[in-house]
Design an enzyme around this catalytic site. Structure first.
Site, PDB file in Angstrom:
ATOM      1  N   SER A 160       0.838  -1.214   0.000  1.00  0.00           N
ATOM      2  CA  SER A 160       0.000   0.000   0.000  1.00  0.00           C
ATOM      3  C   SER A 160       0.863   1.250   0.000  1.00  0.00           C
ATOM      4  O   SER A 160       0.617   2.197  -0.750  1.00  0.00           O
ATOM      5  CB  SER A 160      -0.871   0.034   1.260  1.00  0.00           C
ATOM      6  OG  SER A 160      -1.825  -0.977   1.214  1.00  0.00           O
ATOM      7  N   ARG A 199       1.463   4.166  -3.036  1.00  0.00           N
ATOM      8  CA  ARG A 199       1.201   5.579  -2.717  1.00  0.00           C
ATOM      9  C   ARG A 199       2.454   6.423  -2.940  1.00  0.00           C
ATOM     10  O   ARG A 199       2.373   7.555  -3.440  1.00  0.00           O
ATOM     11  CB  ARG A 199       0.716   5.702  -1.267  1.00  0.00           C
ATOM     12  CG  ARG A 199      -0.747   5.246  -1.104  1.00  0.00           C
ATOM     13  CD  ARG A 199      -1.042   4.915   0.350  1.00  0.00           C
ATOM     14  NE  ARG A 199      -2.455   4.657   0.612  1.00  0.00           N
ATOM     15  CZ  ARG A 199      -3.102   3.543   0.326  1.00  0.00           C
ATOM     16  NH1 ARG A 199      -2.477   2.554  -0.296  1.00  0.00           N
ATOM     17  NH2 ARG A 199      -4.375   3.391   0.628  1.00  0.00           N
ATOM     18  N   GLY A 245      -6.113  -3.470  -7.576  1.00  0.00           N
ATOM     19  CA  GLY A 245      -7.243  -2.578  -7.302  1.00  0.00           C
ATOM     20  C   GLY A 245      -6.741  -1.250  -6.757  1.00  0.00           C
ATOM     21  O   GLY A 245      -7.276  -0.183  -7.079  1.00  0.00           O
ATOM     22  N   ARG A 290     -14.022  -6.762 -10.897  1.00  0.00           N
ATOM     23  CA  ARG A 290     -14.309  -6.029  -9.651  1.00  0.00           C
ATOM     24  C   ARG A 290     -15.100  -4.744  -9.911  1.00  0.00           C
ATOM     25  O   ARG A 290     -15.053  -4.200 -11.003  1.00  0.00           O
ATOM     26  CB  ARG A 290     -12.989  -5.758  -8.910  1.00  0.00           C
ATOM     27  CG  ARG A 290     -12.338  -7.056  -8.486  1.00  0.00           C
ATOM     28  CD  ARG A 290     -10.961  -6.867  -7.893  1.00  0.00           C
ATOM     29  NE  ARG A 290     -10.989  -6.260  -6.578  1.00  0.00           N
ATOM     30  CZ  ARG A 290      -9.907  -5.993  -5.875  1.00  0.00           C
ATOM     31  NH1 ARG A 290      -8.700  -6.283  -6.378  1.00  0.00           N
ATOM     32  NH2 ARG A 290      -9.988  -5.430  -4.695  1.00  0.00           N
ATOM     33  N   SER A 319     -13.336   1.641   2.951  1.00  0.00           N
ATOM     34  CA  SER A 319     -12.346   1.286   1.930  1.00  0.00           C
ATOM     35  C   SER A 319     -11.301   2.388   1.794  1.00  0.00           C
ATOM     36  O   SER A 319     -11.612   3.525   1.430  1.00  0.00           O
ATOM     37  CB  SER A 319     -13.035   1.083   0.570  1.00  0.00           C
ATOM     38  OG  SER A 319     -12.075   1.195  -0.468  1.00  0.00           O
ATOM     39  N   ASP A 356      -6.945  -7.983   4.745  1.00  0.00           N
ATOM     40  CA  ASP A 356      -6.177  -8.833   3.823  1.00  0.00           C
ATOM     41  C   ASP A 356      -5.622 -10.091   4.504  1.00  0.00           C
ATOM     42  O   ASP A 356      -4.937 -10.890   3.866  1.00  0.00           O
ATOM     43  CB  ASP A 356      -5.018  -8.026   3.211  1.00  0.00           C
ATOM     44  CG  ASP A 356      -5.534  -6.959   2.248  1.00  0.00           C
ATOM     45  OD1 ASP A 356      -6.661  -7.099   1.738  1.00  0.00           O
ATOM     46  OD2 ASP A 356      -4.802  -5.979   2.012  1.00  0.00           O
ATOM     47  N   LYS A 411     -12.509  -8.923  -3.199  1.00  0.00           N
ATOM     48  CA  LYS A 411     -11.056  -8.803  -3.374  1.00  0.00           C
ATOM     49  C   LYS A 411     -10.618  -9.482  -4.677  1.00  0.00           C
ATOM     50  O   LYS A 411     -11.422  -9.757  -5.541  1.00  0.00           O
ATOM     51  CB  LYS A 411     -10.339  -9.405  -2.166  1.00  0.00           C
ATOM     52  CG  LYS A 411     -10.662  -8.700  -0.861  1.00  0.00           C
ATOM     53  CD  LYS A 411     -10.137  -7.287  -0.872  1.00  0.00           C
ATOM     54  CE  LYS A 411     -10.628  -6.484   0.303  1.00  0.00           C
ATOM     55  NZ  LYS A 411     -10.344  -5.073   0.199  1.00  0.00           N
ATOM     56  N   ARG A 443     -12.848 -14.223  -1.681  1.00  0.00           N
ATOM     57  CA  ARG A 443     -12.070 -14.911  -0.643  1.00  0.00           C
ATOM     58  C   ARG A 443     -12.899 -15.545   0.456  1.00  0.00           C
ATOM     59  O   ARG A 443     -12.467 -16.544   1.045  1.00  0.00           O
ATOM     60  CB  ARG A 443     -11.062 -13.931  -0.020  1.00  0.00           C
ATOM     61  CG  ARG A 443      -9.914 -13.626  -0.946  1.00  0.00           C
ATOM     62  CD  ARG A 443      -8.867 -12.767  -0.283  1.00  0.00           C
ATOM     63  NE  ARG A 443      -7.824 -12.423  -1.241  1.00  0.00           N
ATOM     64  CZ  ARG A 443      -7.081 -11.331  -1.179  1.00  0.00           C
ATOM     65  NH1 ARG A 443      -7.248 -10.476  -0.194  1.00  0.00           N
ATOM     66  NH2 ARG A 443      -6.155 -11.097  -2.076  1.00  0.00           N
ATOM     67  N   ARG A 468      -2.857 -14.199  -2.434  1.00  0.00           N
ATOM     68  CA  ARG A 468      -3.003 -14.528  -1.009  1.00  0.00           C
ATOM     69  C   ARG A 468      -3.600 -15.933  -0.802  1.00  0.00           C
ATOM     70  O   ARG A 468      -3.311 -16.596   0.181  1.00  0.00           O
ATOM     71  CB  ARG A 468      -3.847 -13.468  -0.297  1.00  0.00           C
ATOM     72  CG  ARG A 468      -3.174 -12.097  -0.302  1.00  0.00           C
ATOM     73  CD  ARG A 468      -3.727 -11.164   0.757  1.00  0.00           C
ATOM     74  NE  ARG A 468      -3.561  -9.775   0.370  1.00  0.00           N
ATOM     75  CZ  ARG A 468      -2.411  -9.099   0.442  1.00  0.00           C
ATOM     76  NH1 ARG A 468      -1.329  -9.678   0.897  1.00  0.00           N
ATOM     77  NH2 ARG A 468      -2.352  -7.839   0.065  1.00  0.00           N
TER      78      ARG A 468
END
Ligand code: S3P
Length: 441
Positions: free
Chosen positions: A25, A29, A97, A125, A169, A321, A348, A352, A398
């Site tokens: 993440s 960014r 995403g 998605r 989110s 996650d 996701k 999941r 994952r």
């Protein structure tokens, strides 16, 4: 590494110190913000996974140069107006995403149409959760059935919005925050709690932002069109990658593991809080602050007497996650574990929640489901000796790593497909797991 891997032996006792790669993440960014800063930013320990490489490729398409040095990436931005969108461009976000949604925020002032596409998983998605607020800024956005490809073209008449983020989110919140950077006036966001790396980075690099924190939500005010300078950043280790090794150790045999230099921002540490409520006794060592983020080493030991949990819903977002591996601990804990309100898990990279329920049932664990709530009936003596074949049908990174942890701790003979999906988030996963004594090739 073969695409299909085989695991036929449980992992033996280990006592090791490891490091995992940079936080995904924060890496994405950093790349996006550096691409809009004025000057050369240096990002150390940037995660070199496919999602982040796609972020670098995306800014390159927008005319931003970057260079890889031995220890860092240098990204040369030209300020908020620095993207070259004078011709039509296509950006491929691959599996990510986070990249697709966040970059849309930065494109609300694009001169010509930019098309965002992604792989099969991303193309299934929902994107309306970001395109709706971004349209309110005045951007022109077209997508069919709320899915990718999304076509986005800016407007000369952008206006700030008041946005209620109700899902929790961070991707939606951050997309709107990035769009606010491009918009005159003050954008106001009231967001259900979620990871706050964007807010912390904004503060750190001098973007004017006001955040008021409440128990379940954050109120954010942001003034747009203010350029900011380049910055240097050392990305801390990713707790979401670390999670697989925490559970491997916890469910292992008399093992001990120290994982160094991990981001323990409280909006990410739901897994530690949940596992400690299950009697895991995971500890933080050498706690320190780095640019607003909390960082520490994590110490975990194998534990026999784990207990079921009635998982507080307010921990869902900070463990979002990690539930796949948390469920493995519930499978081995004494008693029934209850998890509620987990519908977001089905949104996701793959569905999941459905996948985890099928997986647990396949290994003989009783699971009851009512809508988005589940009950897992733990079996403290769970040892497997059958054959298990995992077809990771959406190539979810994952799901792959969770299956490896299950195979290495519960026993049995496993065939697991699509091991290359690991490159999405954690290219060194197999290298580290073999360092702990597994033999996966
Ligand atoms: C992320 C936010 C979460 C998380 C994802 C990364 C981010 O998604 O699941 O892996 O970097 O902002 P949502 O914001 O959709 O919950």
């Amino acid at each position: 590494m073969k695409k299909q891997i085989q695991i036929e032996e449980r992992i033996k006792k280990f006592d090791k110190v490891i490091e995992v790669s940079g936080d995904k993440s924060i890496s994405i960014r950093c790349v996006l913000l550096a691409s809009q800063a004025i000057g050369k930013s240096k990002i150390y320990n940037l995660l070199e996974s496919q999602d982040v490489i796609n972020a670098l490729k995306s800014i390159k398409k927008l005319g931003i140069k970057y260079k890889k040095f031995k220890k860092y990436y240098e990204i040369s931005g030209y300020g908020l107006a620095g993207y070259n969108t004078k011709k039509k461009i296509q950006i491929n976000a691959g599996n990510s995403g986070t990249l697709a949604r966040l970059i849309m925020g930065l494109l609300i002032d694009a001169k010509k149409e930019v098309t965002i596409v992604g792989d099969n998983s991303l193309s299934r998605r929902d994107f309306s959760r970001v395109t709706e607020p971004l349209t309110c800024f005045g951007a022109n956005i077209i997508s069919k059935k709320k899915k990718l490809p999304v076509n986005i073209r800016g407007s000369d008449f952008l206006r700030p919005i008041n946005y209620e983020e109700k899902i929790g989110s961070a991707q939606c919140k951050s997309a709107v925050m990035l769009a606010a950077l491009k918009t005159p006036g003050i954008t106001k966001i009231n967001a259900k709690k979620s990871r706050n790396h964007t807010e912390l980075l904004f503060k750190e690099i001098g973007i004017p932002i006001n955040v008021k924190s409440y128990l379940n939500h954050d109120y954010i005010e942001l003034r747009g069109l203010i350029n900011f300078k380049s910055f240097n950043y050392i990305v801390p280790g990713d707790i979401s990658s670390c999670a697989f090794f925490i559970v491997l150790t916890l469910l292992g045999n008399n093992s001990k593991l120290k994982i160094k230099n991990i981001n323990i921002n409280s909006s990410r540490t739901g897994i530690i809080k949940i596992l400690n409520k299950m009697n895991a006794k995971i500890k933080y060592l050498n706690k320190r602050k780095y640019k607003g983020e909390q960082v520490a080493d994590i110490l975990v030991k194998s534990k026999k007497n784990l207990i079921g949990i009635n998982c507080p819903r307010n921990l869902n977002s900070s463990a979002i996650d990690e539930f796949l591996v948390i469920f493995l601990v519930a499978a081995k804990a004494k008693g029934i574990s209850v998890f509620k309100n987990l519908g977001e898990l089905n949104k996701k990279e793959s569905p999941r929640l459905n996948i985890a329920i099928n997986f647990l049932r396949k290994i003989g664990i009783k699971v009851k489901r009512k809508n988005d709530d589940i009950k897992i009936y733990g079996k403290p003596n769970l040892i497997l000796d059958g054959n298990y074949s995992i077809k990771n049908f959406r190539k979810d990174h994952r799901v792959l790593m969770m299956s490896c942890v299950a195979a290495l701790t519960f026993g049995g003979k496993w065939r697991i497909s699509d091991s290359d999906s690991i490159n999405t988030s954690f290219p060194t996963f197999f290298h580290i797991i073999n360092k702990l004594g597994a033999n996966i090739n």
